[in-house]
Structure formats: structure tokens, C-alpha cells
Design an enzyme around this catalytic site. Structure first.
Site, PDB file in Angstrom:
ATOM      1  N   ASP A 134      -9.246   4.023   2.174  1.00 15.92           N
ATOM      2  CA  ASP A 134     -10.474   3.366   2.622  1.00 15.92           C
ATOM      3  C   ASP A 134     -10.734   3.615   4.107  1.00 15.92           C
ATOM      4  OD1 ASP A 134     -11.914   0.871   3.780  1.00 15.92           O
ATOM      5  OD2 ASP A 134     -12.355   0.772   1.647  1.00 15.92           O
ATOM      6  N   TRP A 163     -14.849   0.044   0.475  1.00 17.87           N
ATOM      7  CA  TRP A 163     -14.907   1.202  -0.436  1.00 17.87           C
ATOM      8  C   TRP A 163     -13.940   1.034  -1.591  1.00 17.87           C
ATOM      9  CZ3 TRP A 163     -19.312   2.924   0.303  1.00 17.87           C
ATOM     10  CH2 TRP A 163     -19.844   3.122   1.572  1.00 17.87           C
ATOM     11  N   ASP A 164     -12.760   0.502  -1.298  1.00 15.29           N
ATOM     12  CA  ASP A 164     -11.816   0.213  -2.385  1.00 15.29           C
ATOM     13  C   ASP A 164     -12.418  -0.758  -3.389  1.00 15.29           C
ATOM     14  OD1 ASP A 164      -9.619   1.762  -1.641  1.00 15.29           O
ATOM     15  OD2 ASP A 164      -8.726   0.192  -0.415  1.00 15.29           O
ATOM     16  N   LEU A 165     -13.033  -1.811  -2.880  1.00 16.98           N
ATOM     17  CA  LEU A 165     -13.559  -2.863  -3.758  1.00 16.98           C
ATOM     18  C   LEU A 165     -14.709  -2.342  -4.615  1.00 16.98           C
ATOM     19  CD1 LEU A 165     -13.449  -5.765  -1.176  1.00 16.98           C
ATOM     20  CD2 LEU A 165     -12.075  -5.631  -3.272  1.00 16.98           C
ATOM     21  N   GLY A 168     -13.257  -0.103  -7.292  1.00 16.74           N
ATOM     22  CA  GLY A 168     -12.592  -0.843  -8.367  1.00 16.74           C
ATOM     23  C   GLY A 168     -13.587  -1.392  -9.378  1.00 16.74           C
TER      24      GLY A 168
END
Lengths: 407, 407
Positions: A134, A163-165, A168
Site C-alpha cells: 500500500d 488501497w489494501d482496504l 479487499g
């Protein structure tokens, strides 16, 4: 826990935030999610924040409601178990979420040999398979140079792994979409979701890239000013910082009304020959003229006075508060039916949330804690792979798998 | 465009980011997404950034691949059309995404009378139905007080509307999950997704809330330092800023190797009696001792020298670059197969992305532009609501609906 996805069996081979949140969202909508990890835990098993005993509050937050099997992923026999789990049989299985390397032993090509109609959702860093997280994707997209006060040129990283969230949640969406397609056509597929592509596409979806192409440079840094409309943080007489914003005509008129600025702003409109009510962009263009009026209005009132007046007047505003205050805030945590005080693998009891949405008229089932690492090793080997007790015992003896006691 | 969701008909009554991205993701996976707006456009129709002719680059970015119908939503006849669209018939329809008020004419209760098994996904601000936007939810969660340099107390808002984006993707996931459940049980439902709950739950999922409960206060502000591991921005001899991070043992050893810091760090480990390789948290605890070593190592090398050395050595790093440089970066935009140069409603042609994930072995269909407002008004009234040409003509004459010409 809701039961929208009841009956689905998803296997997760993952670490960090993106792939684990994908599994978390699926589990909290009722899927059986089996996460496999290396014996002793993967690279995220001791990730901060930690409890005093060294347990990861991060790990136990991201793996709620999942089952855990611990495998020696360096051993050929362990790798075979991971492959067989990913390609688990049954119409509602063969659903694999991972951030393992694209060309390793959990490659789509390797898994497809075990199950032709496998659905594999793969979180990646860069789209070419190279390492990216991220932080490094974000630094490449320009956002840290757009963030923070205009009088300070230092790049500012976001604290929230946005960005990770996003990746996901998008992976959870992609997985259920691919399942719908498989139900229709019988075909599986690999879904590659690199943070780099999610980031690049999102900056385009929001208009940042077109704006940059037209201007020749990215949006300049402007502190907390809301781009293209009216909004910023303002300070009250008692030193509280409040966020105020007005994008719609209604938001604008209500803010002026409560702050008693209608006449002053009308005077400015007459001077400039513009209508701020009709065009939010003009409020942005002329913000240097508008801000002093608002600064003075805020400086005359206390937060205790303004907050209720804003609420009563339908103004769009918010106080800046630290998370410890948020935890006492009934709009967020205190008494929020999403949350339940449960006991976690760390041994601690504290409130944790179930599914992030609220379904009506469905009953919200109990919030499930994360498993202890390896707590479901034997159960998964028996139920998913059909192994006998003696086969499972042999695997423990050989150190290929381990239970919650680490052996 | 992919076709995973081929045959689904989703109706979107929305504005701003969260609900429109939900519809965008569905459309780019093959669903037919019909967005209705007020004649002349909703509150986001002129949202910045704008093209020179006043067209919103933001609106045309967020509505790619959708159909558009323009309705007078203040007129009773217009409201009835919106309700009938939301509750459109057919096994793959009755799927409605909205951020309209929870208790207005598009309430679940009102729509359910038109279709008992309706699936309604509703983006909200605060869970109690009061006004909240990404900015004000974020200020209430503590993040702006954790973001930015430690030597500056001013709150720092994020520039990326992270809560909106997460909510949009989670809504797309929830909608498809609810469809899977309806296929199984025949039952519909309302899914409420308030930004406030998505934010509160996410802060808990990541461990922020447990950390705050244990410490009694939220995580202190620490600039770009990666919490609980090693990472920060560093400046090269030629003044370039690079992000370097090391969470796993491998990331750590490779960074030391390329920077020639192995001996210095071993000396520090001996002095402190710790092993940085074995415990990422110790690298964070002792970062004030480690940083000067890294600062010196970076100050001796240029970015042109270090970048390739980092890549060759498998180091996890990234340069800070503005978006105009990202647009030339082949890892993000230049030649990225997600993007295609297409003509948009603004009249401009520029590259735009399709679905954010890449499906294999599926062919990536052409990227679809956003519609002109009202471009599909007649088509939607005829095909979805079964209206005759004369009925549609009457609605135009009465000003209840409008086409792409605004009438």
C-alpha cells in the site's frame, strides 16, 4: 454474522490486510472461510498493535469468524495440503483467496490441475508480479504530494491503508461475481487484483488523471480545502477544530444561515458578480475571500454552542476528535449494535464488530472471534480433505501440520 | 467490460462517490446498470474537476458503462417512475443501489410494496440517517489527528475519499451476496451501509480501537513512519524522496544488503542486545537509532543509482512521484491494458479504465464511456417499464422525463 453466503466454503492463503479483509467480509456474510498459515504464523502474525502478551490485535481483528489450519508450507507434503484445500471439492467450494506469488506453488496453473473450475482471487502488489505494498503504490500515485498543509512540501502518507482496504472489498465482490458466473456456465477463472491497478483505475474513476492530463500537472496541495466546492476545518472561540462543508445549494444556504453570514456573503457576491448558491465551484475559486468571513464567524462561537446549532439547522459538519473520544461516541461505538464485547485469541475481551452493513429484516448473529492459529487443523483435514485420524496423526508427527498447541 | 454479471439489471439512484462506484464496479463486470438522475443532473453533475466546457470529469469517470435516464424527481409522476425502476421485474432485476434518504419516497418500505423480494443497497452517512460525508466521518474517527508530520499539530484530511471507496466496493459485494441468497431462498432485503459503520468497523478490524482501549489514547502522530515495523521516506543525495519499508525478515535483510548497512546494524544489535531480523517491532521501537544509519546511506547515493540496485536486490521501496509522472509510468498507466483511449460525454478523448481486476482467461472487452445524461431515457421506459411510444411522448411533454437534449 449474517447468512447470505451460507454453505460457501472459501479457502484463504494470505497475509496483511487486503486478502484477509476479503476473507473477513465473506465470513461475516456467512461463508465458511478457512485460512491456512505457516506453523507458527505467517509474516503478519506478530504485526503491531500487540497485546501485552505479544498477541497481535491486528491479526485477531482481521481474521474474525474464520477457521485456522497451520501447515509447514516449506515442506512438499504441506504444499500439497495447501493446494488440495484451495481446490476443495463441491459446488460451493473451489473458492480461493490469496496473496501468494503468482508463479509459485499456489499459481492458478498449478491449482487448475486439481480443479478445472477453480475460482482463484489473487491480491498482488504490482501487476507484473513484483513486490508492492500500500505504501509504495500510494507514493507512486502522487497522493502523498497532494496531502497536507500547503505551506509544507514534505510528502504525507495516509495512515489508513486505503488501497489494501479497497482491494479487499473489491476482491470479495469479484469472488461472489465469479461464483454467479460459474453457476451459470460451469467455468472458473483467476481474478488478479493488483494494488497498482486498483490504484491507477481509481485515480481515473475519480477524475484525477483527466484533470492532470488537462492541466499538465497534478492537483496542487491545498491542506484541508475541499476541492471544487466549499469546505475546510475552522477553529471555534474555545479552540476546537470543526470540519464544515457545503457542496449542494442546501448545504451552503444552511451553513450561511446558522453562521449568520447571509448578508456578508450576499455583499461579496454583489462585489464579484457571482452566485455562490448556484455554483459550488465558485465557492472554491473565491475561497480566499470567503474563508475570512467564516473564520470570524467561528471565532465568535464555542463548539458547545455551534454544534447543536449546526445540527438543528441541518448543516454538514463534523468535529475532529481522537479515537478515544470516538469510542465514547454513540454515533460510532458506544452502544452500536454492530459491536459486541467478545473474548479474543489474545485472551483479552473487548468490543468487536460483525458485518459492516446492516441487513433488514435479518437478525444480526453473534460476532465471532478470530481462531487461535491452528485451532481447526484436524477438523479441516478430516472434513474438507476426508483424511482419517491416523493420516492426520502422521502429519502431526512429521511436523507437516500443527494444532492450536503449535504441534 | 467482463461478463461475469451478464443478465443482471441494477438500478442506481445516486450521487457522489460511494453508490456510483458500486454501480460502476457492477457495470464493468457485465451488469446492466441504469442510473436515474434529476433532469439537469443531480448534486454531483457539476462536481470538479471540470473540462473547459463545464462537463464534470468526475461524473464521467464514475458513471462509465451505465445507462442514464433523467426524471423530474420532484414530480409525483417522476417519483413513481423511479420507484417502478428500482423495483423492476424479472429474476435478475429488483436490484437497487442508492444513497437517497432512508425514509423518503425511495424508502425500502415504499419499494417493497412494489416488489416483495427487492434487494435494496443503501449508502448512508451516519447510521441514524443524519447527514455525514467522507470528510466528517473521517474527522470523527481520529485519523486526521494521526496523519502528517509529528512536528505539526494541524489535522490532515485524506485527499482520497477512502471511506466512500471502501463503502462502494463493499456495497457491490453485498448486493451480489444478497442476490445469491435470494436465488436460494426467494427473499429480498435492505442492506444499509452507513459510512459511519464502515469506518467504525474498519478501525476495529485493523486493531486501532483495541490499541486505543489498551493505551487509553489513540496512536500518536508519527509522520511517515510505518507503525510497528521499519519504514519511512528517505532522501537521496540528489534530493529525491524514496519510501523504504521492511516488515518481513527478508525485506529487512535485503534492504540492509543493498544499502551496505549489515555491519553497522549488527553493531547496533550487539549494543542493544536485540535482533532486528527476528522482530519487526524492535525496528520500530529503536527507530530513532536506526534512522540516522539509513539517512546517511541514502545521502551517499543518487536515486538513479539506488532504484535499480533496490530492484535487483528485491528491496520493497517506491519513489514519490506526482501523478503526471505516474501517467508516464508503464507500471501504472502507460500501456496498461486496463486503459483505453475513449471519447467521453465531455467531448474529450482520454484514457479510461475498465474493470480494476484482470480475469483469466477472459477477454477484456472494450472500455465503455459514461452516458450523456438522459441518453437512455426512452429505451429504459420502453424496455424496463414496458411503456408505449405515446406514453413516453406524454411524459416528455409534461416535463416528467428528459432525453439527452435535456427535454
Amino acid at each position: 454474522m449474517y447468512d447470505l453466503l451460507k454453505g460457501l466454503r472459501v479457502v484463504e492463503g494470505s497475509a496483511f490486510v487486503a486478502a484477509p479483509t476479503c476473507g473477513l467480509y465473506l465470513a461475516q456474510m456467512g461463508a465458511e472461510v478457512i485460512r491456512f498459515d505457516n506453523i507458527g504464523g505467517g509474516p503478519d502474525f506478530r504485526r503491531w498493535p500487540l497485546a501485552e502478551n505479544g498477541s497481535s490485535l491486528y491479526w485477531e481483528g482481521l481474521n474474525k469468524g474464520k477457521k485456522s489450519i497451520a501447515i509447514d508450507l516449506a515442506a512438499p507434503a504441506g504444499r500439497e495440503i495447501a493446494q488440495r484445500l484451495a481446490a476443495a471439492p463441491g459446488p460451493d467450494a473451489g473458492l480461493f483467496v490469496t496473496n501468494f506469488p503468482v508463479d509459485g506453488f499456489l499459481s492458478y496453473e498449478a491449482l487448475k490441475k486439481r480443479r478445472e473450475d477453480l475460482i482463484c482471487v489473487r491480491v498482488m502488489g504490482w501487476a507484473d508480479g513484483s513486490q508492492g505494498m500500500d505504501y509504495t503504490i500510494n507514493s507512486a500515485l502522487g497522493l502523498p504530494l497532494m496531502t497536507g498543509p500547503a505551506d509544507d512540501p514534505r510528502p504525507v502518507n495516509h495512515v489508513l491503508a486505503a488501497w489494501d482496504l479497497l482491494t479487499g472489498a473489491y476482491c470479495a465482490f469479484s469472488l461472489v461475481s465469479a461464483l454467479l458466473a460459474r453457476m451459470r456456465t460451469g467455468e472458473g477463472r483467476e481474478i488478479r487484483a493488483p494494488l497498482s491497478d486498483i490504484g491507477a483505475a481509481t485515480m481515473a474513476n475519480l477524475g484525477f488523471t483527466a484533470e492532470t492530463l488537462l492541466a499538465g500537472h497534478q492537483r496542487p496541495r491545498m491542506g484541508n480545502d475541499i476541492f471544487g466546492a466549499f469546505g475546510r476545518d475552522f477553529t471555534t472561540r474555545d479552540g476546537q477544530t470543526l470540519m464544515l462543508l457545503a457542496i449542494t445549494p442546501k448545504q451552503w444556504s444552511k451553513a450561511l444561515e446558522v453562521l449568520g453570514l447571509a448578508a456578508d456573503v450576499a455583499g461579496l457576491e454583489a462585489e464579484l458578480g457571482v452566485s455562490f448558491a448556484a455554483d459550488e465551484g465558485l465557492r472554491f475559486t473565491h475561497r480566499a475571500r470567503l474563508y475570512p468571513l467564516f473564520e470570524q464567524a467561528f471565532a465568535q462561537r464555542t463548539a458547545a454552542d455551534l454544534g447543536p446549532a449546526f445540527d438543528a439547522g441541518g448543516v454538514t459538519w463534523g468535529a475532529y476528535q481522537p479515537l478515544e473520544a470516538a469510542l465514547e461516541d454513540p454515533r460510532l461505538y458506544k452502544g452500536n449494535p454492530l459491536f459486541e464485547e467478545i473474548r479474543h485469541p489474545s485472551g483479552l475481551s473487548y468490543p468487536a464488530p460483525g458485518a459492516m452493513a446492516t441487513l433488514r429484516p435479518d437478525a444480526r448473529g453473534p460476532v465471532q472471534a478470530a481462531p487461535k492459529l491452528g485451532a481447526h487443523t484436524d477438523e479441516v483435514l478430516a472434513e474438507v480433505l476426508g483424511m482419517s485420524a491416523s493420516e492426520i496423526g502422521d502429519l502431526h508427527d512429521a511436523g507437516v501440520v500443527a494444532g492450536a498447541d503449535g504441534r
